[in-house]
Every structure is written in C-alpha cells, then in structure tokens.
Scaffold this active site. Structure first.
Site, PDB file in Angstrom:
ATOM      1  N   ILE A  62     -10.858  58.607  47.202  1.00  0.00           N
ATOM      2  CA  ILE A  62     -12.346  59.090  46.892  1.00  0.00           C
ATOM      3  C   ILE A  62     -12.840  57.608  46.401  1.00  0.00           C
ATOM      4  O   ILE A  62     -12.079  56.546  46.307  1.00  0.00           O
ATOM      5  CB  ILE A  62     -12.313  59.786  45.455  1.00  0.00           C
ATOM      6  CG1 ILE A  62     -11.675  59.089  44.438  1.00  0.00           C
ATOM      7  CG2 ILE A  62     -11.698  61.210  45.831  1.00  0.00           C
ATOM      8  CD1 ILE A  62     -11.686  60.032  42.875  1.00  0.00           C
ATOM      9  N   THR A  63     -14.206  57.527  46.221  1.00  0.00           N
ATOM     10  CA  THR A  63     -14.786  56.350  45.584  1.00  0.00           C
ATOM     11  C   THR A  63     -15.552  56.900  44.289  1.00  0.00           C
ATOM     12  O   THR A  63     -15.991  57.875  44.214  1.00  0.00           O
ATOM     13  CB  THR A  63     -15.952  55.771  46.699  1.00  0.00           C
ATOM     14  OG1 THR A  63     -16.609  56.581  47.021  1.00  0.00           O
ATOM     15  CG2 THR A  63     -15.340  55.018  47.696  1.00  0.00           C
TER      16      THR A  63
ATOM     17  N   ASN B 293      -3.854  59.749  53.270  1.00  0.00           N
ATOM     18  CA  ASN B 293      -5.215  59.579  53.738  1.00  0.00           C
ATOM     19  C   ASN B 293      -6.258  59.976  52.606  1.00  0.00           C
ATOM     20  O   ASN B 293      -7.222  59.425  52.410  1.00  0.00           O
ATOM     21  CB  ASN B 293      -5.559  60.192  55.062  1.00  0.00           C
ATOM     22  CG  ASN B 293      -6.936  60.256  55.350  1.00  0.00           C
ATOM     23  OD1 ASN B 293      -7.693  59.393  55.307  1.00  0.00           O
ATOM     24  ND2 ASN B 293      -7.537  61.591  55.111  1.00  0.00           N
TER      25      ASN B 293
ATOM     26  N   TYR C 190     -11.351  51.002  43.657  1.00  0.00           N
ATOM     27  CA  TYR C 190     -11.051  51.311  44.971  1.00  0.00           C
ATOM     28  C   TYR C 190     -10.223  50.056  45.589  1.00  0.00           C
ATOM     29  O   TYR C 190      -9.417  50.450  46.182  1.00  0.00           O
ATOM     30  CB  TYR C 190     -12.456  51.543  45.568  1.00  0.00           C
ATOM     31  CG  TYR C 190     -12.397  52.084  46.961  1.00  0.00           C
ATOM     32  CD1 TYR C 190     -12.125  53.456  47.274  1.00  0.00           C
ATOM     33  CD2 TYR C 190     -12.465  51.118  48.249  1.00  0.00           C
ATOM     34  CE1 TYR C 190     -11.998  53.778  48.467  1.00  0.00           C
ATOM     35  CE2 TYR C 190     -12.075  51.635  49.568  1.00  0.00           C
ATOM     36  CZ  TYR C 190     -12.081  53.221  49.612  1.00  0.00           C
ATOM     37  OH  TYR C 190     -11.788  53.646  50.787  1.00  0.00           O
TER      38      TYR C 190
ATOM     39  N   PHE D 132     -17.691  43.981  45.976  1.00  0.00           N
ATOM     40  CA  PHE D 132     -18.712  44.093  44.821  1.00  0.00           C
ATOM     41  C   PHE D 132     -18.579  45.587  44.702  1.00  0.00           C
ATOM     42  O   PHE D 132     -19.055  46.364  45.441  1.00  0.00           O
ATOM     43  CB  PHE D 132     -19.991  43.402  45.275  1.00  0.00           C
ATOM     44  CG  PHE D 132     -20.917  43.526  44.271  1.00  0.00           C
ATOM     45  CD1 PHE D 132     -21.286  42.403  43.320  1.00  0.00           C
ATOM     46  CD2 PHE D 132     -21.605  44.436  43.807  1.00  0.00           C
ATOM     47  CE1 PHE D 132     -22.137  42.178  42.560  1.00  0.00           C
ATOM     48  CE2 PHE D 132     -22.599  44.624  42.822  1.00  0.00           C
ATOM     49  CZ  PHE D 132     -22.745  43.356  42.309  1.00  0.00           C
TER      50      PHE D 132
ATOM     51  N   GLY E  12     -13.680  62.770  56.752  1.00  0.00           N
ATOM     52  CA  GLY E  12     -13.895  62.169  58.005  1.00  0.00           C
ATOM     53  C   GLY E  12     -12.925  61.618  58.697  1.00  0.00           C
ATOM     54  O   GLY E  12     -12.655  61.939  59.889  1.00  0.00           O
TER      55      GLY E  12
HETATM   56  N1  CAA Z   1     -22.323  40.673  46.238  1.00  0.00           N
HETATM   57  C1  CAA Z   1     -23.041  40.035  45.459  1.00  0.00           C
HETATM   58  N2  CAA Z   1     -24.060  40.564  44.671  1.00  0.00           N
HETATM   59  C2  CAA Z   1     -24.275  41.664  44.860  1.00  0.00           C
HETATM   60  C3  CAA Z   1     -23.592  42.383  45.775  1.00  0.00           C
HETATM   61  C4  CAA Z   1     -22.895  41.945  46.689  1.00  0.00           C
HETATM   62  N3  CAA Z   1     -22.025  42.470  47.728  1.00  0.00           N
HETATM   63  N4  CAA Z   1     -24.201  43.866  45.918  1.00  0.00           N
HETATM   64  C5  CAA Z   1     -25.169  43.791  44.849  1.00  0.00           C
HETATM   65  N5  CAA Z   1     -25.467  42.670  44.149  1.00  0.00           N
HETATM   66  C6  CAA Z   1     -26.070  41.989  43.258  1.00  0.00           C
HETATM   67  C7  CAA Z   1     -27.329  42.876  43.605  1.00  0.00           C
HETATM   68  O1  CAA Z   1     -28.218  41.834  44.426  1.00  0.00           O
HETATM   69  C8  CAA Z   1     -28.106  42.723  42.019  1.00  0.00           C
HETATM   70  O2  CAA Z   1     -28.555  41.692  41.582  1.00  0.00           O
HETATM   71  P1  CAA Z   1     -29.661  41.261  40.581  1.00  0.00           P
HETATM   72  O3  CAA Z   1     -29.326  42.240  39.349  1.00  0.00           O
HETATM   73  O4  CAA Z   1     -29.873  39.974  40.512  1.00  0.00           O
HETATM   74  O5  CAA Z   1     -30.922  41.926  41.406  1.00  0.00           O
HETATM   75  C9  CAA Z   1     -26.665  43.235  41.360  1.00  0.00           C
HETATM   76  O6  CAA Z   1     -25.784  43.032  42.101  1.00  0.00           O
HETATM   77  C10 CAA Z   1     -26.835  44.669  41.002  1.00  0.00           C
HETATM   78  O7  CAA Z   1     -26.894  45.398  42.148  1.00  0.00           O
HETATM   79  P2  CAA Z   1     -27.291  46.836  42.453  1.00  0.00           P
HETATM   80  O8  CAA Z   1     -28.661  47.089  42.282  1.00  0.00           O
HETATM   81  O9  CAA Z   1     -26.651  47.368  43.803  1.00  0.00           O
HETATM   82  O10 CAA Z   1     -26.774  47.560  41.260  1.00  0.00           O
HETATM   83  P3  CAA Z   1     -26.337  49.046  41.249  1.00  0.00           P
HETATM   84  O11 CAA Z   1     -25.753  49.311  39.645  1.00  0.00           O
HETATM   85  O12 CAA Z   1     -27.555  50.011  41.332  1.00  0.00           O
HETATM   86  O13 CAA Z   1     -25.212  49.581  42.249  1.00  0.00           O
HETATM   87  C11 CAA Z   1     -23.225  49.739  43.399  1.00  0.00           C
HETATM   88  C12 CAA Z   1     -24.025  49.176  42.093  1.00  0.00           C
HETATM   89  C13 CAA Z   1     -23.360  51.276  43.301  1.00  0.00           C
HETATM   90  C14 CAA Z   1     -21.826  49.029  43.127  1.00  0.00           C
HETATM   91  C15 CAA Z   1     -23.924  49.173  44.605  1.00  0.00           C
HETATM   92  O14 CAA Z   1     -24.081  47.699  44.695  1.00  0.00           O
HETATM   93  C16 CAA Z   1     -23.193  49.463  46.004  1.00  0.00           C
HETATM   94  O15 CAA Z   1     -23.267  50.715  46.121  1.00  0.00           O
HETATM   95  N6  CAA Z   1     -22.355  48.553  46.386  1.00  0.00           N
HETATM   96  C17 CAA Z   1     -21.676  49.065  47.634  1.00  0.00           C
HETATM   97  C18 CAA Z   1     -20.360  49.102  47.366  1.00  0.00           C
HETATM   98  C19 CAA Z   1     -19.575  49.601  48.577  1.00  0.00           C
HETATM   99  O16 CAA Z   1     -19.711  49.060  49.660  1.00  0.00           O
HETATM  100  N7  CAA Z   1     -18.893  50.868  48.718  1.00  0.00           N
HETATM  101  C20 CAA Z   1     -18.210  50.976  49.798  1.00  0.00           C
HETATM  102  C21 CAA Z   1     -17.999  52.715  49.844  1.00  0.00           C
HETATM  103  S1  CAA Z   1     -17.341  53.321  51.301  1.00  0.00           S
HETATM  104  C22 CAA Z   1     -15.800  52.918  51.285  1.00  0.00           C
HETATM  105  O17 CAA Z   1     -15.185  52.487  50.291  1.00  0.00           O
HETATM  106  C23 CAA Z   1     -14.795  53.085  52.571  1.00  0.00           C
HETATM  107  C24 CAA Z   1     -14.329  51.883  52.784  1.00  0.00           C
HETATM  108  O18 CAA Z   1     -13.128  51.836  52.587  1.00  0.00           O
HETATM  109  C25 CAA Z   1     -15.017  51.054  53.582  1.00  0.00           C
END
Ligand code: CAA
Length: 246
Positions: free
Chosen positions: A91-92, A88, A153, A148, A13
């Site tokens: 991966i995640t 550039n 990454y 989180f 992208g």
């Molecule tokens: N802060 C605090 N707590 C959090 C949270 C956060 N940001 N996100 C989730 N939680 C909590 C949830 O509320 C949940 O709590 P409970 O168990 O009490 O309900 C617990 O943590 C587990 O969360 P998930 O259900 O989401 O857990 P999962 O195992 O299904 O998924 C994960 C984990 C894949 C990491 C998911 O949370 C996720 O996708 N998070 C976002 C990660 C992210 O931002 N990635 C960016 C990708 S794009 C990129 O990286 C490009 C860039 O440079 C910006």
C-alpha cells in the site's frame, strides 16, 4: 504435477498480472486476499475466467504474524507443497515526512515489509527441506532511489531488498532462490491514485516516456521463477523504463 505459487495482493494491478502470467505458465496459484474481501476476490476470479484448479482464493491478513503462521501451515498440509512465494501485497500512504503520522508509517511498514516475514517464514523451511523453491519480493524503484513524499514506502521497499540478499544467502545451498523485482511507475490503481501533477512530473523524468504495463512486470517475475532463473539469487531486477539506473 503443477508447481504451486502463492501470491499476496493478487487482485491488485501487478498481482493480477503476475497471477495471469503464472497461470499461463502452468502454475497453480494460491491468490491471497485481505480479510472480508472474498466477494471482491470472487469477482476478480470470475472476470479473469480462472478455474479452481488454476487459482485458489485464500484469505490472509499479511500483517498478522500469528494468523499467517497458522493459516499457511494448514495450507501446506492441504496443498502438499508451495514452490514459489511472491510477496506482492503493498500500500501507499504518501505524505511529506514533516506531516507523516505514526499510523501512516506503521501501516506501510506492516503491510509492505513485516508481511514479508509473516508470509515467507512459515513456507521457507519446507522449500529448503525439499531442495528447491523461489521467493520473489516486489520492491520498487522508490526503494532504490528514495522518493519525495514516501519515507514510509521507500523504507519498506528498501527493506525488502536487504531481506532479499540476506535470505538468498541462507537459501542458496538448498537451491532456494530469493530475488526482488523493482518496478518503476506502472499502470495500476495505486499510481492512478496519485495527484495528476505529481504523476506528470514523474512521467517527464522517465526516459521511455511511458508507464510500465503490469504484464511487463509480470514477465520479469515469470522469468525469475522459471528454470531459466535457477542460478540467479539475491538480485534486484529493475523494470523501470530507465527512470533510475544503478
Ligand atoms: N522533489 C522536490 N520537491 C518536491 C517534489 C520532488 N519530487 N515534489 C514536490 N516537491 C515540492 C513542491 O514543489 C512543493 O514545493 P513548494 O511548497 O515550494 O511549492 C512542496 O514540495 C510540497 O509539494 P506538494 O504540493 O506536492 O505537497 P502535498 O503535501 O500536496 O503532497 C505528496 C505531497 C502527496 C507527497 C505529493 O508530493 C506526491 O504525491 N508526490 C509523489 C509521491 C509518489 O511518487 N508516490 C508514488 C505512488 S505510486 C508507487 O509508490 C508505486 C511505485 O512503487 C512506483
């Protein structure tokens, strides 16, 4: 003579937008693609109506130190020079740390951080000898603030920022600038892969209430590599809609 820019992960992208930006700005772009992905890369090349003068497809496994040294030395001979390096490729492999496998950790560090050594090292000395050049490392807001579910990454992207400052100090007296761009959440396949509820949660925290367009990241890169960026080095330019302010 056209300046020559090498961009890793160029058909992703952000990489694709940077390629288009630099082609529009008059650069010849060496667009690297992963081993065995020539067909995919060719499709991207055709869809964007590039011509071989503007863009050269170049196979490179950025995680392979020896291959990078060999292939980039050969590339330098063939092209005569590389003026700009854009690290550039990235991966995640997201997951909470308690469940993260050693493989997910290693894959992300290899592709996002070790690649920066592998690709920059064979090209940097020539830039210094020539008395000028640009390196831009595509970091992330998550390397600055920590995210989180992204220990791997965030560590890699923060590492790129440390690397940027250290190499900037080494390149400065030769006129080689080294900077990072730290995009926020951007409209890319990488962000589209996220769980919708996780993305919604993040969107709510972005003061501008929208994701970045890839071209908004590419313009920041275009600025840093241009003559206008000649006195900027060791900096990290955030392009994140206010998601994190330092
Ligand atoms: N802060 C605090 N707590 C959090 C949270 C956060 N940001 N996100 C989730 N939680 C909590 C949830 O509320 C949940 O709590 P409970 O168990 O009490 O309900 C617990 O943590 C587990 O969360 P998930 O259900 O989401 O857990 P999962 O195992 O299904 O998924 C994960 C984990 C894949 C990491 C998911 O949370 C996720 O996708 N998070 C976002 C990660 C992210 O931002 N990635 C960016 C990708 S794009 C990129 O990286 C490009 C860039 O440079 C910006």
């Amino acid at each position: 003579m056209k300046k020559i820019a090498l961009i890793t992960g160029s058909k992703g992208g952000i990489g694709s937008a940077i390629t288009s930006q630099l082609v529009d700005d008059g650069y010849r772009v060496i667009a690297t693609h992963f081993t065995g992905k020539l067909e995919c890369a060719q499709k991207w090349f055709d869809e964007n109506n590039f011509n071989p003068e503007q863009v050269r497809l170049f196979e490179l496994d950025v995680t392979d130190t020896e291959q990078c040294a060999e292939r980039l030395a050969k590339l330098l001979e063939e092209e005569g020079t590389i003026d700009v390096v854009i690290n550039n490729a990235g991966i995640t492999k997201d997951g909470v740390f308690k469940k993260m496998t050693a493989q997910s950790w290693k894959d992300v560090i290899d592709t996002n951080l070790n690649s920066v050594f592998n690709v920059t090292q064979p090209l940097f000395a020539t830039m210094c000898e020539k008395g000028g050049g640009r390196v831009v490392n595509i970091s992330s807001v998550n390397g600055i603030k920590g995210q989180f579910g992204q220990t791997n990454y965030s560590a890699a992207k923060a590492g790129m920022i440390g690397f940027t400052k250290a190499l900037a100090a080494e390149g400065a007296r030769s006129g080689v600038t080294v900077n990072a761009v730290a995009p926020g959440y951007t409209m890319t396949p990488m962000v589209e892969m996220m769980k919708p509820e996780a993305l919604d949660y993040i969107k709510d925290q972005i003061p501008m209430r929208r994701l970045a367009g890839t071209e908004e990241i590419a313009k920041a890169v275009g600025f840093l590599v241009s003559d206008a960026g000649a006195y900027i080095t060791g900096e990290t330019l955030s392009v994140n809609g206010g998601l994190h302010m330092q």
